[in-house]
Design an enzyme around this catalytic site. Structure first.
Site, PDB file in Angstrom:
ATOM      1  N   LYS A 101     -44.575  52.615 -54.853  1.00  0.00           N
ATOM      2  CA  LYS A 101     -43.720  51.512 -54.387  1.00  0.00           C
ATOM      3  C   LYS A 101     -42.265  51.934 -54.218  1.00  0.00           C
ATOM      4  O   LYS A 101     -41.503  51.284 -53.518  1.00  0.00           O
ATOM      5  CB  LYS A 101     -43.834  50.322 -55.339  1.00  0.00           C
ATOM      6  N   SER A 106     -44.097  41.458 -60.425  1.00  0.00           N
ATOM      7  CA  SER A 106     -44.521  41.516 -61.825  1.00  0.00           C
ATOM      8  C   SER A 106     -44.471  42.936 -62.360  1.00  0.00           C
ATOM      9  O   SER A 106     -44.719  43.165 -63.521  1.00  0.00           O
ATOM     10  CB  SER A 106     -45.935  40.981 -61.971  1.00  0.00           C
TER      11      SER A 106
END
Lengths: 296, 296
Positions: free
Chosen positions: A52, A77
């Site tokens: 990511k 999250s």
């Protein structure tokens, strides 16, 4: 969506000084177990310990000057929160990270280290970050690197959560290889992508009860059309199969990956007949796991 | 002993299709902890999970035809046994591996997988393999690769057992860099090399009570003169410091390395003032550890 090799090259080059060209690992015993030749692309060794960071970096690089001054915000999250906090900090941009109250402390603590602005909120699926083209293109660089080093891959196995990684992977695979096929792997308990691919419309997860916490999110609406275009099959794996794959990688490769990351290898183990004699790339997407709380 | 860059290049090229050019890992948080820039050279990802595969491969490649037909034999309690069994098998050469009865089952089992001829014997230090020039030159390729990718290293920290790795590293460092210094790190409990460097003659370990089982062996007589020529200092670390370094690498890098391998990083943590602001290579020499029996 169809992206030329040249466009992807530009993304890759513009990001190359910020992201790690992650190593590829191989292991003869795992090859024997699966009866195929496996190359593991280790995004668990990426900055912020997941792929990511690529998405976040490309998003940051594409901000205009006003946006850069205002800073960035995301709801996540876990891995994207860490990735965006770090990518912003590296470019001296302020980040505001909204995380669900019930996110693992382990992941919250990692975010606190890199942002001054952590906001806690209730957990809802709708709060998640919107997937954008920059994110997908950032993700594409995982497979760009992998195919550059291993142009003879027959398959690449990729985990599916929101679908951003597999969408980017599919675009890169299509641009750089004329023989390699991307296959998705998803936890059975949150197999919205598997069902969506069958019904040709976005299906939803009613529960999020999988150990693969990075894959609980629902399929993104920008990712889905790309997946429909390029992905022919998705393998579903159960919780035991995920933990078993995570353990096997720990025991044989001596690396600890997060459960979401083990999902791709679990798919290979489950359908090894399909991959017999083939050369298979397995994306290990992240390594954010609390090493004091192992599930095996 | 002084080996030219050209000779080392030939070794490296002749071995390159057999050994893995192992990845280098970095971690910002570990940099902060040590206040220096660290690159970890990950020989735990080498074939047979340790740098010893390089030594074994180069030794096998230098056998004459008669030797190749007769096969090879070694006495080793661990990593070299695995390495030679695998390197021989890869070249279709018969190997006979003599291991002490009290070697860890974990390591015996790994050897059984690659040789048909495991012989158990009583444990004595004299039984160990004799270090030869081929082994040292094979080992040199770890640092050849590292300096090629990171020519600006100020220091390289290297564990010392029999001294074969640090001897090879010193030769490569001398040939490829004019600024980098190799520093040895050794468990305090078996610090024969530290004492030998002081007294300028080979000293012996009377005990072998260290968790770093790969470093229990005594300094080899071919390695020692090379160490005297090139190594100016050796850091000694205690058992807690070794375990702490192993745990920190596990928690931060998510890789499990063997205690012998953690010794080099333990040296950096212990003397971090010395390395402040410097760029330091740390050799993670092996990953052969029973993941079901962790010391932390």
């Amino acid at each position: 969506m169809n992206i030329s090799r040249k466009s992807l090259d530009i993304v890759k080059i513009s990001m190359s000084k910020y992201v790690i060209n992650t190593p590829v690992l191989k292991h003869k015993e795992l090859n024997s177990i699966c009866d195929s030749e496996i190359v593991f692309k280790c995004e668990n060794f990426q900055k912020s310990a997941s792929f990511k960071f690529r998405a976040a970096t490309n998003a940051i690089l594409n901000l205009n000057e006003t946006d850069k001054k205002n800073g960035v915000i995301t709801h996540s999250s876990g891995n994207f929160a860490q990735a965006l906090a770090l990518a912003s900090k590296n470019q001296n941009i302020i980040s505001h990270i909204v995380m669900p109250k019930n996110a693992p402390n382990f992941k919250k603590n990692a975010v606190i280290k890199t942002t001054d602005n952590l906001i806690e909120c209730k957990s809802t699926l709708e709060d998640r970050v919107k997937t954008t083209t920059e994110i997908i293109l950032g993700n594409s660089t995982v497979v760009s690197e992998l195919i550059q080093d291993h142009p003879d891959l027959d398959y690449i196995l990729c985990p599916i959560g929101g679908g951003g990684l597999i969408a980017g992977s599919a675009l890169a695979c299509n641009a750089y290889s004329n023989k390699c096929e991307i296959i998705g792997v998803e936890p059975l308990n949150v197999n919205d992508a598997y069902r969506s691919l069958k019904s040709k419309k976005i299906e939803y997860n009613l529960k999020t009860d999988t150990i693969a916490d990075g894959l609980r999110t629902n399929l993104g609406d920008i990712n889905f059309p790309i997946i429909l275009d390029y992905i022919k099959s998705i393998i579903c794996v159960n919780e035991d199969e995920i933990i078993n794959a995570m353990k096997l990688i720990f025991n044989k490769l001596n690396i600890l990956i997060e459960p979401s990351s083990a999902v791709a290898f679990a798919g290979l183990l489950k359908e090894k007949e399909k991959f017999k004699g083939k050369k298979v790339g397995v994306i290990l997407s992240g390594g954010n796991v609390d090493s004091n709380k192992l599930p095996f």
